[in-house]
Write a protein that holds these residues in place. Structure first.
Motif, PDB file in Angstrom:
ATOM      1  N   VAL A 151      15.101  11.038 -13.586  1.00  0.00           N
ATOM      2  CA  VAL A 151      14.022  11.459 -12.697  1.00  0.00           C
ATOM      3  C   VAL A 151      14.217  10.879 -11.303  1.00  0.00           C
ATOM      4  N   VAL A 152      13.614  11.551 -10.331  1.00  0.00           N
ATOM      5  CA  VAL A 152      13.716  11.141  -8.935  1.00  0.00           C
ATOM      6  C   VAL A 152      12.492  10.300  -8.578  1.00  0.00           C
ATOM      7  N   VAL A 153      12.741   9.206  -7.854  1.00  0.00           N
ATOM      8  CA  VAL A 153      11.668   8.318  -7.397  1.00  0.00           C
ATOM      9  C   VAL A 153      11.477   8.514  -5.899  1.00  0.00           C
ATOM     10  N   TYR A 154      10.219   8.696  -5.488  1.00  0.00           N
ATOM     11  CA  TYR A 154       9.888   8.896  -4.081  1.00  0.00           C
ATOM     12  C   TYR A 154       8.920   7.805  -3.622  1.00  0.00           C
ATOM     13  N   LYS A 155       8.908   7.590  -2.316  1.00  0.00           N
ATOM     14  CA  LYS A 155       7.953   6.638  -1.727  1.00  0.00           C
ATOM     15  C   LYS A 155       7.251   7.290  -0.546  1.00  0.00           C
ATOM     16  N   ILE A 156       5.927   7.136  -0.514  1.00  0.00           N
ATOM     17  CA  ILE A 156       5.134   7.510   0.658  1.00  0.00           C
ATOM     18  C   ILE A 156       4.744   6.198   1.332  1.00  0.00           C
ATOM     19  N   PRO A 157       5.394   5.847   2.431  1.00  0.00           N
ATOM     20  CA  PRO A 157       5.173   4.519   3.037  1.00  0.00           C
ATOM     21  C   PRO A 157       3.848   4.446   3.785  1.00  0.00           C
ATOM     22  N   PHE A 158       3.230   3.283   3.701  1.00  0.00           N
ATOM     23  CA  PHE A 158       2.011   3.012   4.464  1.00  0.00           C
ATOM     24  C   PHE A 158       2.379   2.190   5.686  1.00  0.00           C
ATOM     25  N   ARG A 159       2.029   2.701   6.865  1.00  0.00           N
ATOM     26  CA  ARG A 159       2.373   2.020   8.102  1.00  0.00           C
ATOM     27  C   ARG A 159       1.225   2.157   9.107  1.00  0.00           C
ATOM     28  N   GLU A 160       0.756   1.039   9.615  1.00  0.00           N
ATOM     29  CA  GLU A 160      -0.208   1.020  10.713  1.00  0.00           C
ATOM     30  C   GLU A 160      -1.424   1.901  10.445  1.00  0.00           C
ATOM     31  N   GLN A 188       5.977   9.793   6.338  1.00  0.00           N
ATOM     32  CA  GLN A 188       6.687  10.881   5.678  1.00  0.00           C
ATOM     33  C   GLN A 188       7.314  10.411   4.371  1.00  0.00           C
ATOM     34  N   ILE A 189       7.184  11.226   3.338  1.00  0.00           N
ATOM     35  CA  ILE A 189       7.697  10.866   2.015  1.00  0.00           C
ATOM     36  C   ILE A 189       9.212  10.696   2.061  1.00  0.00           C
ATOM     37  N   GLU A 190       9.712   9.701   1.318  1.00  0.00           N
ATOM     38  CA  GLU A 190      11.138   9.375   1.284  1.00  0.00           C
ATOM     39  C   GLU A 190      11.656   9.452  -0.154  1.00  0.00           C
ATOM     40  N   THR A 191      12.921   9.830  -0.308  1.00  0.00           N
ATOM     41  CA  THR A 191      13.578   9.798  -1.617  1.00  0.00           C
ATOM     42  C   THR A 191      14.243   8.440  -1.794  1.00  0.00           C
ATOM     43  N   LEU A 192      13.874   7.730  -2.860  1.00  0.00           N
ATOM     44  CA  LEU A 192      14.478   6.424  -3.127  1.00  0.00           C
ATOM     45  C   LEU A 192      15.735   6.536  -3.978  1.00  0.00           C
ATOM     46  N   GLY A 193      15.766   7.497  -4.894  1.00  0.00           N
ATOM     47  CA  GLY A 193      16.942   7.656  -5.737  1.00  0.00           C
ATOM     48  C   GLY A 193      16.568   8.131  -7.128  1.00  0.00           C
ATOM     49  N   LYS A 194      17.566   8.181  -8.016  1.00  0.00           N
ATOM     50  CA  LYS A 194      17.360   8.612  -9.388  1.00  0.00           C
ATOM     51  C   LYS A 194      17.442   7.409 -10.321  1.00  0.00           C
ATOM     52  N   VAL A 195      16.716   7.502 -11.434  1.00  0.00           N
ATOM     53  CA  VAL A 195      16.676   6.394 -12.380  1.00  0.00           C
ATOM     54  C   VAL A 195      16.768   6.965 -13.793  1.00  0.00           C
ATOM     55  N   GLY A 196      17.257   6.162 -14.732  1.00  0.00           N
ATOM     56  CA  GLY A 196      17.577   6.645 -16.065  1.00  0.00           C
ATOM     57  C   GLY A 196      16.416   6.816 -17.001  1.00  0.00           C
ATOM     58  N   PHE A 197      15.408   7.576 -16.598  1.00  0.00           N
ATOM     59  CA  PHE A 197      14.295   7.961 -17.450  1.00  0.00           C
ATOM     60  C   PHE A 197      14.126   9.470 -17.347  1.00  0.00           C
ATOM     61  N   THR A 198      13.512  10.052 -18.358  1.00  0.00           N
ATOM     62  CA  THR A 198      13.166  11.464 -18.290  1.00  0.00           C
ATOM     63  C   THR A 198      11.787  11.660 -18.904  1.00  0.00           C
ATOM     64  N   ARG A 255       0.815  -1.218   0.000  1.00  0.00           N
ATOM     65  CA  ARG A 255       0.000   0.000   0.000  1.00  0.00           C
ATOM     66  C   ARG A 255       0.850   1.270   0.000  1.00  0.00           C
ATOM     67  N   ASP A 256       2.147   1.146  -0.238  1.00  0.00           N
ATOM     68  CA  ASP A 256       2.990   2.326  -0.398  1.00  0.00           C
ATOM     69  C   ASP A 256       2.620   3.050  -1.696  1.00  0.00           C
ATOM     70  N   ILE A 257       2.784   4.368  -1.692  1.00  0.00           N
ATOM     71  CA  ILE A 257       2.574   5.177  -2.884  1.00  0.00           C
ATOM     72  C   ILE A 257       3.937   5.532  -3.468  1.00  0.00           C
ATOM     73  N   LEU A 258       4.115   5.312  -4.769  1.00  0.00           N
ATOM     74  CA  LEU A 258       5.334   5.707  -5.467  1.00  0.00           C
ATOM     75  C   LEU A 258       5.043   6.921  -6.330  1.00  0.00           C
ATOM     76  N   LEU A 259       6.001   7.850  -6.369  1.00  0.00           N
ATOM     77  CA  LEU A 259       5.860   9.109  -7.076  1.00  0.00           C
ATOM     78  C   LEU A 259       7.121   9.347  -7.899  1.00  0.00           C
ATOM     79  N   PHE A 260       6.949   9.855  -9.122  1.00  0.00           N
ATOM     80  CA  PHE A 260       8.079  10.090 -10.019  1.00  0.00           C
ATOM     81  C   PHE A 260       8.105  11.559 -10.434  1.00  0.00           C
ATOM     82  N   SER A 261       9.294  12.180 -10.410  1.00  0.00           N
ATOM     83  CA  SER A 261       9.412  13.524 -10.956  1.00  0.00           C
ATOM     84  C   SER A 261       9.404  13.424 -12.489  1.00  0.00           C
ATOM     85  N   LYS A 262       9.420  14.586 -13.156  1.00  0.00           N
ATOM     86  CA  LYS A 262       9.218  14.576 -14.614  1.00  0.00           C
ATOM     87  C   LYS A 262      10.413  15.036 -15.436  1.00  0.00           C
ATOM     88  N   TRP A 263      10.925  16.237 -15.173  1.00  0.00           N
ATOM     89  CA  TRP A 263      11.774  16.915 -16.143  1.00  0.00           C
ATOM     90  C   TRP A 263      13.250  16.557 -16.080  1.00  0.00           C
TER      91      TRP A 263
END
Length: 287
Positions: free
Chosen positions: A181-190, A195-205, A169-177
């Motif tokens: 792009v940066v990948v973020y996670k909004i963790p689902f707990r209890e 709090q939103i977390e930065t997972l890292g950068k990935v080779g897409f734009t 049930r975590d939410i994943l979010l991707f930046s655009k430009w």
């Protein structure tokens, strides 16, 4: 959003890498065919798609910024709008994506991402969520819903893609430009979202849409010119699967300002829809 930027050398380099990668991709889906046309009057800027869990065979969509705060239940075979659902008391500042999946109580929910920020001026982004409505009338109103408001942990960015992991049930979010792009996670707990977390950068734009399959093992990522498939292996987290960049390019007929993608519920194929030409495409699985 409109105003597609071009001319960035870094962006072109990344796209070049993506094109090269696509040469080695296995064509496990068809290229996609138009199956219906939606109403241009009601959907002039379709900016998100999500499969319905409680209305079999139907899909949800919505407009970009400037429309009323509403979503539409579409019948894919005809493009007909079966129901228009309004959210009371808020505005559509910049709705960029929609997702469906298990909510806080585990039942099917709708998640609307007010995450766009083309000029990078907004401190707060919002995700509105509520139990998925079952079709019972042509017009409906949601008066009670949750809103997760957040700041990105690094800087103000434009985002147009979010998705739900049906297992965690975590939410994943991707930046655009960004060139990566940066990948973020909004963790689902209890029973709540952390709090939103930065997972890292990935080779897409230019990432404009994302969706994890209902079974939770495949992720579609859409840019303006490409669709990529990422498969999560058993025991992997989505962070490991995405950042490992083991994607493959799928056949895709480029749409004009195409910013939407979603699986059908049994993952036998996926839909895409353009912001400017509301023709609904469907690509079937061929492997």
């Amino acid at each position: 959003m409109r105003n597609l930027k071009s001319g960035s050398l870094k962006v072109l380099l990344v796209l070049g890498i993506q094109v090269l990668g696509s040469c080695y991709a296995q064509k496990s889906f068809t290229r996609g065919e138009v199956i219906s046309s939606a109403s241009i009057e009601e959907l002039p800027e379709a900016s998100g798609l999500a499969p319905s869990h409680v209305n079999p065979g139907m899909i949800w969509t919505h407009n970009d910024s400037g429309d009323l705060p509403r979503i539409f239940l579409l019948e894919p075979a005809t493009g007909r709008i079966l129901s228009t659902v309004y959210l009371e008391g808020i505005e559509n500042r910049d709705w960029e994506d929609i997702a469906t999946g298990p909510g806080p109580d585990g039942t099917p929910y709708v998640f609307i991402g007010e995450i766009g920020d083309n000029r990078r001026v907004y401190d707060k982004k919002h995700i509105h969520y509520f139990p998925e409505p079952k079709l019972n009338s042509e017009v409906d109103t949601i008066r009670e819903f949750g809103t997760y408001s957040f700041n990105l942990p690094d800087e103000k960015r434009d985002s147009e893609a979010l998705t739900i992991d049906p297992e965690t049930r975590d939410i994943l979010l991707f930046s655009k430009w960004e060139p990566r792009v940066v990948v973020y996670k909004i963790p689902f707990r209890e029973g709540d979202y952390g709090q939103i977390e930065t997972l890292g950068k990935v080779g897409f734009t230019l990432v404009v849409a994302a969706e994890i399959s209902p079974a939770g093992n495949e992720l579609l990522l859409k840019t303006y010119e490409y669709i990529f498939l990422i498969t999560r292996e058993e025991g992997q987290s989505w962070a490991e699967a995405i950042l490992g960049n083991s994607s493959k390019s799928l056949p895709y007929k480029v749409e004009k300002q195409g910013e939407s993608i979603c699986w059908d519920m049994d993952a036998k194929g996926y839909y895409t829809l353009s912001e400017q030409v509301p023709e609904l495409y469907y690509a079937r699985r061929s492997d």
